[in-house]
Design an enzyme around this catalytic site. Structure first.
Site, short mmCIF file in Angstrom:
data_model
loop_
_atom_site.label_atom_id
_atom_site.label_comp_id
_atom_site.label_asym_id
_atom_site.label_seq_id
_atom_site.Cartn_x
_atom_site.Cartn_y
_atom_site.Cartn_z
N HIS A 67 24.36 54.99 47.71
CA HIS A 67 23.56 55.84 47.68
C HIS A 67 21.82 55.36 47.14
O HIS A 67 21.97 54.22 47.14
CB HIS A 67 23.50 56.86 46.30
CG HIS A 67 23.86 56.17 45.07
ND1 HIS A 67 22.66 55.65 44.32
CD2 HIS A 67 24.88 55.79 44.20
CE1 HIS A 67 23.10 55.31 43.20
NE2 HIS A 67 24.35 55.14 43.13
N GLU A 110 31.76 58.44 41.54
CA GLU A 110 31.49 57.26 40.50
C GLU A 110 32.27 57.05 39.53
O GLU A 110 33.18 57.99 39.07
CB GLU A 110 30.08 57.33 39.88
CG GLU A 110 29.60 56.30 38.87
CD GLU A 110 29.06 55.27 39.45
OE1 GLU A 110 30.26 54.38 39.76
OE2 GLU A 110 27.78 54.85 39.78
#
Length: 331
Positions: free
Chosen positions: A77, A164
């Site tokens: 990201h 994550e």
């Protein structure tokens, strides 16, 4: 001879159906009954592989497998609010941390790089996205998507298993600093954050995702029949540690090799591309110098060189994942 099961509903008994020569000089055999009850004859060849291994007949009648996607592109990201201010994690749940303005720019620039890569030398290319459900990865996906027309996007799947690493709930800034220092001394792979995950925990869920991805590749889920092309590209939009664990699991790297890897840059990407034999290698797109900066050792680079020409299903017996390097008396 082989056993034949009686029809459903009847007592479960078997009768033997035999293959016997019609005549000593006929050179043909008569199968008394096939699975549909039909009589037929066939040429007798006792060395025929399909008589010794009937599954070969089934394999020969099956359609060709779909082509493998050309690339699996791993994207971290763009810069997030948490990357510039760790205090954001004390106010906002980790899954709701979004991109900064710079993060949006990094995502859009990465999308342009991906388009240039996948469109070079072909006209029928497409991309298929797997994305972590966190806000910063979903926003990165939207930034990437600006580089593609709708007909170039084969599909998108939100995949929670590539989220994550869980660092716990609302994070105390000073406590997190202490925990990360303890992790540095304890070991990045095995240290589990209180109420959170270790990289080993991430490895377990990535293992499940990898099997799903391999099954999707094998059955050609990304492309409908009749529209299949070898120029399909998979893009995983995820997080730094998760992507490193994915590579570790895919290439069967050791814990020591994993802990020597460096993180992806925000908006950075790594490309696994099919080589001449059909396996995915990092050395098709990247140079050795780039991979060394990422943290690959000499042994890992040698394996990537082998992956570049090997076929799916082959094993690299010279890559010492479980060999002499584990036994110091050989050295």
């Amino acid at each position: 001879m082989y056993p034949k099961k009686r029809e459903k509903g009847k007592k479960q008994r078997y009768k033997m159906v035999c293959l016997s020569p019609v005549g000593p000089a006929s050179g043909r055999i008569r199968c008394c009954e096939d699975t549909l009850g039909r009589h037929h004859t066939r040429r007798w060849n006792p060395t025929s592989p399909d008589l010794q291994f009937p599954e070969l007949l089934l394999r020969a009648s099956m359609p060709l497998p779909p082509p493998r996607p050309r690339r699996v592109i791993l994207v971290r990201h763009g810069q997030s609010e948490g990357n510039v201010d760790e205090g954001a994690y004390t106010r906002v749940p980790d899954p709701r941390i979004g991109l900064t303005r710079r993060g949006w720019e990094e995502a859009e620039a990465c999308g342009c790089r991906i388009r240039k890569l996948v469109s070079t030398g072909c006209d029928d290319w497409k991309v298929y996205f797997y994305v972590s459900p966190y806000r910063r990865t979903l926003e990165t996906l939207r930034g990437l998507g600006k580089a593609f027309e709708p007909e170039r996007i084969a599909g998108v799947r939100e995949e929670p298993r590539i989220r994550e690493q869980d660092f716990g709930n609302f994070q105390d800034r000073e406590k997190m600093r202490v925990e990360k220092e303890i992790r540095r001394r304890y070991g990045r792979f095995f240290y589990r954050f209180p109420n959170g995950e270790s990289a080993a925990d991430v490895y377990d869920r990535i293992t499940g995702f990898r099997e799903t991805l391999r099954a999707d590749i094998d059955i050609g889920r990304f492309q409908p029949p009749g529209l299949r092309s070898p120029n399909m590209n998979i893009v995983l939009v995820s997080h730094g540690l998760t992507l490193r664990v994915f590579l570790m699991r895919w290439y069967k790297w050791t814990v020591e090799q994993f802990e020597g890897l460096n993180n992806f840059d925000n908006g950075g990407m790594l490309v696994m591309q099919t080589g001449s034999g059909g396996r995915y290698s990092l050395l098709v797109h990247h140079t050795e110098e780039e991979l060394q900066r990422f943290g690959l050792t000499e042994d890992m680079l040698k394996d990537q060189l082998w992956q570049k020409t090997a076929k799916p299903g082959e094993l690299n017996y010279n890559f010492m994942r479980n060999g002499q390097s584990f036994f110091t008396h050989f050295l």
